[in-house]
Design a protein around this motif. Sequence first.
Motif, mmCIF file in Angstrom:
data_model
loop_
_atom_site.group_PDB
_atom_site.id
_atom_site.type_symbol
_atom_site.label_atom_id
_atom_site.label_comp_id
_atom_site.label_asym_id
_atom_site.label_seq_id
_atom_site.Cartn_x
_atom_site.Cartn_y
_atom_site.Cartn_z
ATOM 1 N N ARG A 551 7.159 -3.695 22.400
ATOM 2 C CA ARG A 551 8.360 -4.439 22.585
ATOM 3 C C ARG A 551 8.031 -6.067 22.885
ATOM 4 N N HIS A 552 7.089 -6.368 23.797
ATOM 5 C CA HIS A 552 6.602 -7.685 23.981
ATOM 6 C C HIS A 552 6.046 -8.454 22.794
ATOM 7 N N GLU A 555 8.959 -9.169 20.508
ATOM 8 C CA GLU A 555 9.740 -10.467 20.862
ATOM 9 C C GLU A 555 8.871 -11.594 20.928
ATOM 10 N N TYR A 558 8.769 -12.864 17.163
ATOM 11 C CA TYR A 558 10.149 -13.541 16.936
ATOM 12 C C TYR A 558 10.281 -14.960 17.319
#
Length: 572
Positions: A551-552, A555, A558
């Motif tokens: 997830r990190h 992110e 993005y």
Amino acid sequence: MTAPRALKQDFPIMTTQTAQLSVGTQALFDRLPVGTYAVEVQPDGRLLFHYVSDRWLQMCGLARDALMADPGLALDVIHPDDRDAMLQANLVALETQQPFHWEGRLQVQERDTWVAISSNPRRLEENRTLWEGVMIDISAYKKLESDLRDSQASLQRLLEHLPIATSVVELGGEGRVLFSNAQFHRTFGYTPEEVPTVEAWFALAYPDPGHRAAVRALWYAAQQKAMAGPGQIEPMEFKIACKDGTVRDVVVSATIDEGVMIVSFQDITQQKRTQAELRLSEHKFRTLVEDAYAVIYTLNLEGEFQYLSPNLFTLLGYAPEELSGLHFANIVHPDDMAHCKAFMQRVYASNTRQGNLEYRVRHRNGEWHWHVTNASPLHDVDGQLIGMIGNAHDISERKARETRMSRQATYDELTGLLNRAAFFERLDQLASVTQAENPPSIGLMFIDLDNFKQINDTHGHAAGDRVLQILAARLQSALRSSDLCGRIGGDEFLSLLYGVSDADTATRIAVQVLQQLVEPITLGELSLLPSCSIGIALSSRHGREISELVRHADEAMYRVKQSGRNGVCLAE
């Protein structure tokens, strides 16, 4: 003496009178080894002894004076069990005036003596009859006869319990069958009444006249040869017709001794059938072995080939004799030797069939082929373990198919990188390691190709696929051998950096990867400038949970896109 008196009620009373014999005649009679006597049946039915020899008196255990005083003593010495039969025979002879013959026992001083009495009637004057006879001691003959019967009975009992059909045949005359044991009748089904002679046996056993004549000639010639020589008829094989209509294969032999022939019939029907079945089985086995798409082999206890079927040449290019006597290690892949030896030991130790051993074996051309084998212990005729017998099939195509299927299940078909499922499975495995006391640090890069959809839309999916393949190869080459890389989506990749804990190292690696990825790509006349956005997460900063690291990193990737793409960003 009272018992004989009771018998005399049905037998004429005997009196004794010295016959007027010449001195020479009486002396001659007394010297004979048999007892002699002359007795007259008088008109009133009484018997009058005219003469009895000393031998007669001795055999009866009587004194002459005692006999003269009481002629009934002659009946007292007849054995009680034989007395009635003797009296009956006497009465018949008296009525018919035929010679009198009788064998029986005298009981003298509690000792039984077998005697034979024979007398002939001679007519005298005045309708009188004189019976002149002899009495012979036949005890020795009777004992010999009893011993012979006992011997014959013992022989008969022995023959009766033999597991082989046996008959005893009288030589000469009509060849009477004296005895046939139970096995004879079980084997052939004929009763003793149906086989009274050898000729009757020939008629039953060989119903075809022509065949019977040939067998008779052969048998009698062998019998004559045996009688003139060793007394043995050597085994001869015949087909014998049984009572139930079946025909049995029989080996017949005989021993000749003292006027009789003991004939043995060994039924080999089952043996012949088994031999025929074995020949057929061997033929089928050879056909199966030669035609089957497998190698049949045997190994001795040392692991050396003892037999290899002919189709070894078809499967591996060797002639059987090239490998016969060699250890299987000569053709088995070194990496597979350990479990091949273990397999062989399991067969020998368990003494049971073992199966499904897969290993590689070298073809004559040097290529390695995959084989699977099943094997069973091999024993000699005494049941001793001497090796093993097995069959081996080529499974190279199956193994190649399994490899392809395994790769398809693990790797992305287009790029050759780990697919999404396999990559995350590796991450889960790594997660279990990170639970250790001193877990290794890891970094995770999330890589996304910028504007990749435009390449597909503008230049087609073939060009897009080629771009993915080139970028995947560049990514793989930019990473260390300890790192992992996988394609998790259409234009998305994940890379695991093993042992990376600080931001500077992770960023440096990411920049190096980016630099290689954005190098121009030439596809024929088409030249493309790829662009990538890379986000980075570290277990030392963002936790050890794989899902959190992903997830990190996602992110951070993005944020690169939001900042203009084609760059690197470390997660906050």
